[in-house]
Design a protein around this motif. Structure first.
Motif, mmCIF file in Angstrom:
data_model
loop_
_atom_site.group_PDB
_atom_site.id
_atom_site.type_symbol
_atom_site.label_atom_id
_atom_site.label_comp_id
_atom_site.label_asym_id
_atom_site.label_seq_id
_atom_site.Cartn_x
_atom_site.Cartn_y
_atom_site.Cartn_z
ATOM 1 N N ILE A 1 14.162 1.544 14.832
ATOM 2 C CA ILE A 1 13.827 2.763 14.092
ATOM 3 C C ILE A 1 12.372 2.671 13.649
ATOM 4 O O ILE A 1 11.935 1.643 13.140
ATOM 5 N N VAL A 2 11.638 3.757 13.860
ATOM 6 C CA VAL A 2 10.234 3.804 13.451
ATOM 7 C C VAL A 2 10.031 4.949 12.462
ATOM 8 O O VAL A 2 10.794 5.906 12.429
ATOM 9 N N ALA A 3 8.993 4.812 11.668
ATOM 10 C CA ALA A 3 8.626 5.850 10.706
ATOM 11 C C ALA A 3 7.172 6.221 10.935
ATOM 12 O O ALA A 3 6.332 5.349 11.159
ATOM 13 N N THR B 1 0.854 -1.187 0.000
ATOM 14 C CA THR B 1 0.000 0.000 0.000
ATOM 15 C C THR B 1 0.888 1.234 0.000
ATOM 16 O O THR B 1 1.768 1.359 0.856
ATOM 17 N N PRO B 2 0.688 2.162 -0.945
ATOM 18 C CA PRO B 2 1.496 3.386 -0.954
ATOM 19 C C PRO B 2 1.252 4.223 0.304
ATOM 20 O O PRO B 2 0.117 4.402 0.735
ATOM 21 N N VAL B 3 2.349 4.690 0.894
ATOM 22 C CA VAL B 3 2.288 5.576 2.047
ATOM 23 C C VAL B 3 3.298 6.700 1.854
ATOM 24 O O VAL B 3 4.197 6.596 1.019
ATOM 25 N N ASP C 1 9.563 -2.642 8.131
ATOM 26 C CA ASP C 1 8.351 -3.083 7.439
ATOM 27 C C ASP C 1 8.050 -2.296 6.167
ATOM 28 O O ASP C 1 7.167 -2.675 5.406
ATOM 29 N N LEU C 2 8.759 -1.222 5.942
ATOM 30 C CA LEU C 2 8.520 -0.396 4.756
ATOM 31 C C LEU C 2 9.393 -0.851 3.597
ATOM 32 O O LEU C 2 10.412 -1.507 3.785
#
Length: 88
Positions: free
Chosen positions: A33-35, A17-19, A50-51
């Protein structure tokens, strides 16, 4: 390093899914690290691993190294022709 080299906001995908990634941060050792992402269903934080990023970008190259460091299979990343290793 990924924070320094990524111009935000930037495009990514999460589960195909595009984010749009709006921020990147290191919160704690357990989470890594989180986004912060904005997608069709709203905004939220996800682990960076996960990205997936467009393969031709510097961010994808750094992200592939990060996934390898975590013991995960790197997502596709292609070095651009102008990228070279420093000479010693």
């Amino acid at each position: 390093m990924i924070e320094d080299e990524t111009l935000l906001p930037t495009a990514a995908t999460l589960l195909d899914t595009p984010v749009t990634v709006t921020s990147i941060d290191y919160t704690n050792e357990a989470r890594g690290i989180v986004a912060t992402c904005q997608g069709p269903d709203g905004a939220g934080e996800v682990t960076l691993a996960d990205l997936a990023f467009p393969p031709h970008t510097v961010t994808a190259w750094i992200h592939a190294a990060y996934r390898r460091y975590l013991g995960l299979t790197p997502f596709p990343a292609r070095p651009r022709p102008e990228w070279t290793w420093p000479s010693t």
